[in-house]
Design an enzyme around this catalytic site. Sequence first.
Site, short mmCIF file in Angstrom:
data_model
loop_
_atom_site.label_atom_id
_atom_site.label_comp_id
_atom_site.label_asym_id
_atom_site.label_seq_id
_atom_site.Cartn_x
_atom_site.Cartn_y
_atom_site.Cartn_z
N ARG A 127 0.83 -1.06 0.01
CA ARG A 127 -0.04 -0.16 -0.05
C ARG A 127 0.71 1.15 0.10
O ARG A 127 0.37 2.43 0.53
CB ARG A 127 -0.90 -0.01 1.15
N LYS A 187 3.76 11.30 -11.43
CA LYS A 187 2.51 10.43 -12.36
C LYS A 187 3.50 9.25 -12.38
O LYS A 187 4.50 9.19 -12.97
CB LYS A 187 2.62 11.17 -13.50
N GLU A 210 10.34 18.89 -24.68
CA GLU A 210 9.72 19.37 -23.52
C GLU A 210 10.19 20.33 -22.83
O GLU A 210 9.44 20.99 -22.36
CB GLU A 210 9.25 17.92 -22.61
N LYS A 215 8.43 22.90 -14.17
CA LYS A 215 7.40 21.82 -14.12
C LYS A 215 7.21 21.54 -12.64
O LYS A 215 6.06 21.10 -12.47
CB LYS A 215 8.16 20.39 -14.67
N GLU A 242 -3.86 17.14 -11.58
CA GLU A 242 -4.29 17.50 -12.99
C GLU A 242 -5.69 17.91 -12.98
O GLU A 242 -6.53 17.43 -13.76
CB GLU A 242 -3.93 16.41 -14.03
N ARG A 245 -2.11 22.03 -14.36
CA ARG A 245 -1.25 20.95 -14.85
C ARG A 245 -1.61 20.56 -16.13
O ARG A 245 -0.66 20.40 -16.98
CB ARG A 245 -1.36 19.73 -13.85
N ASN A 291 0.22 19.79 -21.18
CA ASN A 291 -0.31 18.93 -22.24
C ASN A 291 -0.13 19.80 -23.55
O ASN A 291 -0.53 19.36 -24.74
CB ASN A 291 -1.76 18.51 -22.27
N HIS A 310 0.65 18.21 -26.97
CA HIS A 310 0.47 16.74 -26.89
C HIS A 310 -0.68 16.26 -27.38
O HIS A 310 -0.95 15.15 -27.56
CB HIS A 310 0.66 16.38 -25.18
N HIS A 323 0.24 13.27 -29.57
CA HIS A 323 -0.10 11.95 -29.03
C HIS A 323 -0.88 11.20 -30.26
O HIS A 323 -0.50 9.87 -30.64
CB HIS A 323 -1.03 11.89 -28.06
N HIS A 325 8.50 10.19 -28.60
CA HIS A 325 7.50 10.99 -28.20
C HIS A 325 7.74 12.30 -28.40
O HIS A 325 6.99 13.30 -28.86
CB HIS A 325 7.37 10.79 -26.42
#
Lengths: 364, 364
Positions: free
Chosen positions: B121, B143, B185, B227, B237, B241, B245, B248, B252, B264
């Site tokens: 946990r 993330k 990025e 960041k 998010e 946040r 993107n 992106h 994506h 990417h």
Amino acid sequence: MRHVQVQTTKNEYPIIIHHNFDLLCEHLVKQGVQGKKVCLITDDNVSPLYLNHVVKLLQTITNEVSYIVIPHGEKNKNLDTIQTIYEGLLAHKLDRESVLIALGGGVTGDMVGFASATYMRGIDFIQIPTTLLAQVDSSIGGKTGVDFDGYKNVVGAFHQPRLVYINTQTLSTLPIREVQAGMAEIIKHSLIESATYFKYITSHPREILALESEILEELIYESCLIKSKVVSADEKEKGLRATLNFGHTIGHAVERLLNFSLLHGECVAIGMVAAAYLSKGLNQISAKDFMAIEACMEAFNLPTRLDNLDPEVVYQELYYDKKTKYNALNFIVLTSIGSCEMKHDLEKNVIIDAIKYIMQGDSQ
Amino acid sequence: MRHVQVQTTKNEYPIIIHHNFDLLCEHLVKQGVQGKKVCLITDDNVSPLYLNHVVKLLQTITNEVSYIVIPHGEKNKNLDTIQTIYEGLLAHKLDRESVLIALGGGVTGDMVGFASATYMRGIDFIQIPTTLLAQVDSSIGGKTGVDFDGYKNVVGAFHQPRLVYINTQTLSTLPIREVQAGMAEIIKHSLIESATYFKYITSHPREILALESEILEELIYESCLIKSKVVSADEKEKGLRATLNFGHTIGHAVERLLNFSLLHGECVAIGMVAAAYLSKGLNQISAKDFMAIEACMEAFNLPTRLDNLDPEVVYQELYYDKKTKYNALNFIVLTSIGSCEMKHDLEKNVIIDAIKYIMQGDSQ
């Protein structure tokens, strides 16, 4: 209807206790579920009993209701079943705003909780526990998880539900042995927190086992109050929450050594007798209190003794638990009926004596 | 040495940027790792380069160092590899007080983060990112996750590291194409947050691509600042946040339609050109700014155009992302170089025009 509010670090959520499902939708709406995609998850034991009814209720507040039926039982509490759930969620196009609902016992609740903790990095979920054990214990507090490689709950997350809805009538379809096993955790709550509550329990064994509605609601309410108070004060089990492990150290060892042939609650009952005996040995509780505790287990037809295990083997098994901090054994002992404390430094012979006591078979 | 402190709801943690591993142990000790069980997890690409060295360093602060080597690459970013990690952790008897260390790129960091979020946990973990992309992006912000059934990162959790230690010298063993992809990025950070930073980047392409130590440290520091500022303000998010993107949404879509044949960062570069073109079409940035953005991508040898995709197919692909809230498309547009906002209601033709622009092949 009874209502307990659980406080957590980030949030709070209600536990609603009622004798049917009539208030479910009203409380889902309060939690903002109306109109959202909802997926009900239950097992193949519970689905014939309540799935259709709950789906129909959900359809009165949202057009997007789906469901997943998983195989029942601890043997399916694993990552394979979790993957079955993920596949269902993707097939039903559940998104970050969607809500999962766990309908069933502790295994279902733990797995749905873990799936919702990890699907898209965490979505909301709701508990509808249908066993006494789940209603007073596993559905409250946010512990979720599955077994892995023979280790119980070793994979999991802390993830709090948005609502726990308890319909006490679901207990009428539960085998009486499981009701009795659920009583073990309820008795535990009284022993660690409230002498008054212990007195109440010991005064009503007949009514409780007959599932009398008002008594049941009162009982579940009191236990939810205690459990939620403890987990609110210590969400991640850094200290106080460990008191909920009363009876579980020896109980878990016995449960494993008997290859899970006894129910969890039954092993906890035996573990509590051992822990109470040990508390008496340390002069923390009187012989009279100890006898009252043992008599309480018996009043609910819970086992208090075993006759087929070697005390030394049981002792070694106490060290099995991988969560044991730095291999030191933390033992919860009673300081009276209704209060307890953690001991880090118990001597082996004190523990062995307590194990020997419960190994006296059914003769006493 | 440079230092950025990341604030999260429950905690805070440092990002340390330095040109070797010499300060690693001192910062691990500050985070309380000394004497604890530590498991270093890296992939089979990175292990020949740094595993031995880092293990030796760890052994100076604890006697209980173990390691697990996992197969490299996005194709192994799945629950099978997570189970391999769990098995290793159980074999090495890692407990709740133990610490995992991710040594490698974004895939390793995301997987070790997820394993530490869910083992018992949740236990502590530390990021030692060795690619530029991981250093300025994926290692920061908590993330974590894996791919499942063809969906990227659809299984995961938010789980913050206790320390991010960046050794800029690890970039010297990185293919130059990956350094350039990481720059995408970094350019994104400047475009959404700081015109000054954008100017700094466009003034030093030669020094950056030559991996000049001081410039690199400055660059990574600035990007980590941006960041961490964004993720501190919006850990889960819910709003701000999402500005990360930028580039992106179309990036994506292109990445998936090209079956991940481009990196990417390369797809993000193309996506940023489209998003900048779109911002110009909405009169939010000038033609001059747009040209400066496109020129910046080119200065770092990043692709800005494609010639083999149908704009309508790309448009439809924008709706693929299961995280899209209620199927509405959120699009980050620039309001100048150094600032941006989210649009919920862009008309299809505006988006199609931007996609058409990047589909003009390499002729312009």
